[in-house]
Design a protein around this motif. Structure first.
Motif, PDB file in Angstrom:
ATOM      1  N   LEU A  84       0.826  -1.203   0.000  1.00 44.73           N
ATOM      2  CA  LEU A  84       0.000   0.000   0.000  1.00 44.73           C
ATOM      3  C   LEU A  84       0.862   1.256   0.000  1.00 44.73           C
ATOM      4  CD1 LEU A  84      -2.854   1.170   0.142  1.00 44.73           C
ATOM      5  CD2 LEU A  84      -2.754   0.964   2.624  1.00 44.73           C
ATOM      6  N   LEU A  85       1.946   1.211   0.760  1.00 46.24           N
ATOM      7  CA  LEU A  85       2.869   2.340   0.815  1.00 46.24           C
ATOM      8  C   LEU A  85       3.537   2.552  -0.540  1.00 46.24           C
ATOM      9  CD1 LEU A  85       3.978   4.412   2.825  1.00 46.24           C
ATOM     10  CD2 LEU A  85       5.807   2.824   3.354  1.00 46.24           C
ATOM     11  N   PHE A  86       3.861   1.467  -1.238  1.00 46.38           N
ATOM     12  CA  PHE A  86       4.487   1.566  -2.549  1.00 46.38           C
ATOM     13  C   PHE A  86       3.539   2.215  -3.564  1.00 46.38           C
ATOM     14  CE2 PHE A  86       6.031  -0.162  -6.629  1.00 46.38           C
ATOM     15  CZ  PHE A  86       7.349   0.272  -6.554  1.00 46.38           C
ATOM     16  N   LEU A  87       2.251   1.880  -3.494  1.00 44.23           N
ATOM     17  CA  LEU A  87       1.269   2.514  -4.376  1.00 44.23           C
ATOM     18  C   LEU A  87       1.177   4.015  -4.102  1.00 44.23           C
ATOM     19  CD1 LEU A  87      -1.602  -0.154  -4.339  1.00 44.23           C
ATOM     20  CD2 LEU A  87       0.057   0.298  -6.163  1.00 44.23           C
ATOM     21  N   THR A  88       1.255   4.378  -2.827  1.00 43.96           N
ATOM     22  CA  THR A  88       1.248   5.801  -2.474  1.00 43.96           C
ATOM     23  C   THR A  88       2.477   6.500  -3.029  1.00 43.96           C
ATOM     24  OG1 THR A  88       0.054   5.283  -0.435  1.00 43.96           O
ATOM     25  CG2 THR A  88       1.127   7.430  -0.549  1.00 43.96           C
ATOM     26  N   ALA A  89       3.634   5.817  -2.969  1.00 40.38           N
ATOM     27  CA  ALA A  89       4.871   6.386  -3.502  1.00 40.38           C
ATOM     28  C   ALA A  89       4.757   6.625  -5.002  1.00 40.38           C
ATOM     29  CB  ALA A  89       6.044   5.453  -3.196  1.00 40.38           C
ATOM     30  N   ILE A  90       4.170   5.668  -5.727  1.00 42.01           N
ATOM     31  CA  ILE A  90       3.978   5.825  -7.178  1.00 42.01           C
ATOM     32  C   ILE A  90       3.079   7.018  -7.472  1.00 42.01           C
ATOM     33  CG2 ILE A  90       2.971   4.758  -9.230  1.00 42.01           C
ATOM     34  CD1 ILE A  90       3.851   2.059  -8.145  1.00 42.01           C
ATOM     35  N   SER A  91       2.034   7.170  -6.670  1.00 44.37           N
ATOM     36  CA  SER A  91       1.119   8.301  -6.859  1.00 44.37           C
ATOM     37  C   SER A  91       1.844   9.626  -6.680  1.00 44.37           C
ATOM     38  CB  SER A  91      -0.041   8.180  -5.872  1.00 44.37           C
ATOM     39  OG  SER A  91      -0.892   9.304  -5.960  1.00 44.37           O
ATOM     40  N   LEU A  92       2.706   9.714  -5.664  1.00 40.86           N
ATOM     41  CA  LEU A  92       3.458  10.947  -5.432  1.00 40.86           C
ATOM     42  C   LEU A  92       4.463  11.203  -6.554  1.00 40.86           C
ATOM     43  CD1 LEU A  92       4.161  10.777  -1.581  1.00 40.86           C
ATOM     44  CD2 LEU A  92       2.670  12.387  -2.774  1.00 40.86           C
ATOM     45  N   MET A  93       5.086  10.150  -7.066  1.00 39.08           N
ATOM     46  CA  MET A  93       6.054  10.317  -8.146  1.00 39.08           C
ATOM     47  C   MET A  93       5.391  10.797  -9.430  1.00 39.08           C
ATOM     48  SD  MET A  93       9.085   9.712  -7.052  1.00 39.08           S
ATOM     49  CE  MET A  93       9.959   9.535  -8.597  1.00 39.08           C
ATOM     50  N   ASN A  94       4.147  10.389  -9.660  1.00 42.58           N
ATOM     51  CA  ASN A  94       3.432  10.769 -10.877  1.00 42.58           C
ATOM     52  C   ASN A  94       2.777  12.141 -10.780  1.00 42.58           C
ATOM     53  OD1 ASN A  94       4.059   8.392 -12.212  1.00 42.58           O
ATOM     54  ND2 ASN A  94       2.247   7.319 -11.445  1.00 42.58           N
ATOM     55  N   ASP A  95       2.745  12.702  -9.566  1.00 38.40           N
ATOM     56  CA  ASP A  95       2.091  13.999  -9.373  1.00 38.40           C
ATOM     57  C   ASP A  95       3.135  15.103  -9.498  1.00 38.40           C
ATOM     58  OD1 ASP A  95       0.463  16.085  -8.746  1.00 38.40           O
ATOM     59  OD2 ASP A  95       0.328  15.625  -6.603  1.00 38.40           O
ATOM     60  N   ASP A  96       3.097  15.844 -10.638  1.00 32.90           N
ATOM     61  CA  ASP A  96       4.053  16.934 -10.832  1.00 32.90           C
ATOM     62  C   ASP A  96       3.480  18.288 -10.450  1.00 32.90           C
ATOM     63  OD1 ASP A  96       2.231  17.318 -12.821  1.00 32.90           O
ATOM     64  OD2 ASP A  96       3.643  17.089 -14.487  1.00 32.90           O
ATOM     65  N   CYS A  97       2.257  18.270  -9.889  1.00 28.66           N
ATOM     66  CA  CYS A  97       1.603  19.495  -9.391  1.00 28.66           C
ATOM     67  C   CYS A  97       1.343  20.506 -10.505  1.00 28.66           C
ATOM     68  CB  CYS A  97       2.435  20.170  -8.290  1.00 28.66           C
ATOM     69  SG  CYS A  97       2.685  19.153  -6.833  1.00 28.66           S
ATOM     70  N   THR A  98       1.329  20.068 -11.777  1.00 29.51           N
ATOM     71  CA  THR A  98       1.042  20.982 -12.879  1.00 29.51           C
ATOM     72  C   THR A  98      -0.372  20.816 -13.408  1.00 29.51           C
ATOM     73  OG1 THR A  98       1.896  19.385 -14.490  1.00 29.51           O
ATOM     74  CG2 THR A  98       3.463  20.979 -13.590  1.00 29.51           C
ATOM     75  N   LEU A 182      10.268   8.907  -3.496  1.00 28.41           N
ATOM     76  CA  LEU A 182      11.458   8.053  -3.479  1.00 28.41           C
ATOM     77  C   LEU A 182      11.689   7.466  -2.086  1.00 28.41           C
ATOM     78  CD1 LEU A 182      13.941  10.167  -5.646  1.00 28.41           C
ATOM     79  CD2 LEU A 182      12.929   7.959  -6.239  1.00 28.41           C
ATOM     80  N   LEU A 183      11.532   8.300  -1.068  1.00 27.48           N
ATOM     81  CA  LEU A 183      11.725   7.829   0.300  1.00 27.48           C
ATOM     82  C   LEU A 183      10.706   6.757   0.653  1.00 27.48           C
ATOM     83  CD1 LEU A 183      13.025   8.078   3.108  1.00 27.48           C
ATOM     84  CD2 LEU A 183      11.436   9.936   3.596  1.00 27.48           C
ATOM     85  N   LEU A 184       9.452   6.992   0.302  1.00 29.99           N
ATOM     86  CA  LEU A 184       8.406   6.022   0.624  1.00 29.99           C
ATOM     87  C   LEU A 184       8.596   4.718  -0.144  1.00 29.99           C
ATOM     88  CD1 LEU A 184       5.167   8.192   0.792  1.00 29.99           C
ATOM     89  CD2 LEU A 184       6.613   7.401   2.650  1.00 29.99           C
ATOM     90  N   ALA A 185       9.077   4.808  -1.397  1.00 27.61           N
ATOM     91  CA  ALA A 185       9.328   3.596  -2.173  1.00 27.61           C
ATOM     92  C   ALA A 185      10.425   2.760  -1.516  1.00 27.61           C
ATOM     93  CB  ALA A 185       9.721   3.962  -3.606  1.00 27.61           C
ATOM     94  N   ALA A 186      11.476   3.428  -1.030  1.00 27.45           N
ATOM     95  CA  ALA A 186      12.551   2.702  -0.357  1.00 27.45           C
ATOM     96  C   ALA A 186      12.053   2.069   0.942  1.00 27.45           C
ATOM     97  CB  ALA A 186      13.716   3.647  -0.075  1.00 27.45           C
ATOM     98  N   ILE A 187      11.253   2.824   1.690  1.00 26.49           N
ATOM     99  CA  ILE A 187      10.694   2.291   2.932  1.00 26.49           C
ATOM    100  C   ILE A 187       9.779   1.112   2.628  1.00 26.49           C
ATOM    101  CG2 ILE A 187       9.162   2.792   4.880  1.00 26.49           C
ATOM    102  CD1 ILE A 187      10.186   5.669   4.811  1.00 26.49           C
ATOM    103  N   ALA A 188       8.956   1.245   1.585  1.00 27.34           N
ATOM    104  CA  ALA A 188       8.036   0.172   1.221  1.00 27.34           C
ATOM    105  C   ALA A 188       8.788  -1.097   0.849  1.00 27.34           C
ATOM    106  CB  ALA A 188       7.148   0.618   0.062  1.00 27.34           C
TER     107      ALA A 188
END
Length: 201
Positions: A84-98, A182-188
């Protein structure tokens, strides 16, 4: 409470607050509430902090019993939370806030803000160890008050999110989201590997 108890509460609160990964929660909060007004953001901050406190208290008081009741192990829990944490990490990586802000579907205060960001593997593990180590009412009260203070600190941080967003601007928030992802992906990955390793033993 005596001075020693107060010192224990403050020390434990600081440790728990650090384990709740405030930067990750703040980044996800800013990204997820861009289209919210001030009252809606305050409500999400309140609900997130309350959820963190309730979940933490339940795990502190009844964590080991819950695992026994539902018949799964801590390692199985780690694997599930890690995914679940890894999915959250992917979501954050894909969000460029644009992208233009759109209204979020569902309530983000519990998932992903409270779980798995606020109450993630590290904080859950620490809370469960604390609960298992508490042998009397005094130590249980210290643990519950520590969780309350840590959740209160998270509430204050989220209430200051608009100020942080103004300082960082859109580019800074995007960079923070990427670093957090990146941090969350490593933790996951570490959590899943730990769970698999423990499961295979």
């Amino acid at each position: 409470m005596d001075d020693m108890a107060v010192g224990n509460i403050v020390s434990m609160s600081i440790k728990l607050y650090a384990l709740m990964t405030p930067p990750a929660v703040l980044s996800a909060f800013i990204s997820g509430t861009r289209s919210y007004n001030r009252e809606e953001k305050a409500l999400v901050a309140c609900k997130t902090s309350l959820a963190i406190f309730i979940i933490g208290s339940l795990l502190f008081l009844f964590g080991s019993h819950l695992f026994t009741l539902f018949g799964f192990t801590l390692d199985a829990f780690r694997i599930g939370v890690g995914l679940l944490l890894f999915l959250t990490a992917i979501s954050l990586m894909n969000d460029d806030c644009t992208q233009p802000p759109t209204k979020q579907e569902g309530d983000i205060s519990v998932v992903p803000l409270a779980i798995p960001l606020g109450m993630g593997p590290a904080s859950i593990g620490a809370v469960m160890v604390m609960g298992a180590s508490a042998v009397d009412l005094h130590e249980m009260l210290v643990g519950v008050f520590s969780l309350l203070l840590a959740a209160g600190g998270m509430f204050l941080l989220l209430c200051l999110a608009d100020g942080v967003a103004r300082v960082l601007h859109r580019t800074g928030i995007a960079v923070l989201s990427k670093l957090t992802g990146l941090l969350l992906a490593a933790i996951a990955a570490q959590v899943v590997f730990t769970g698999i390793s423990g499961f295979l033993k």
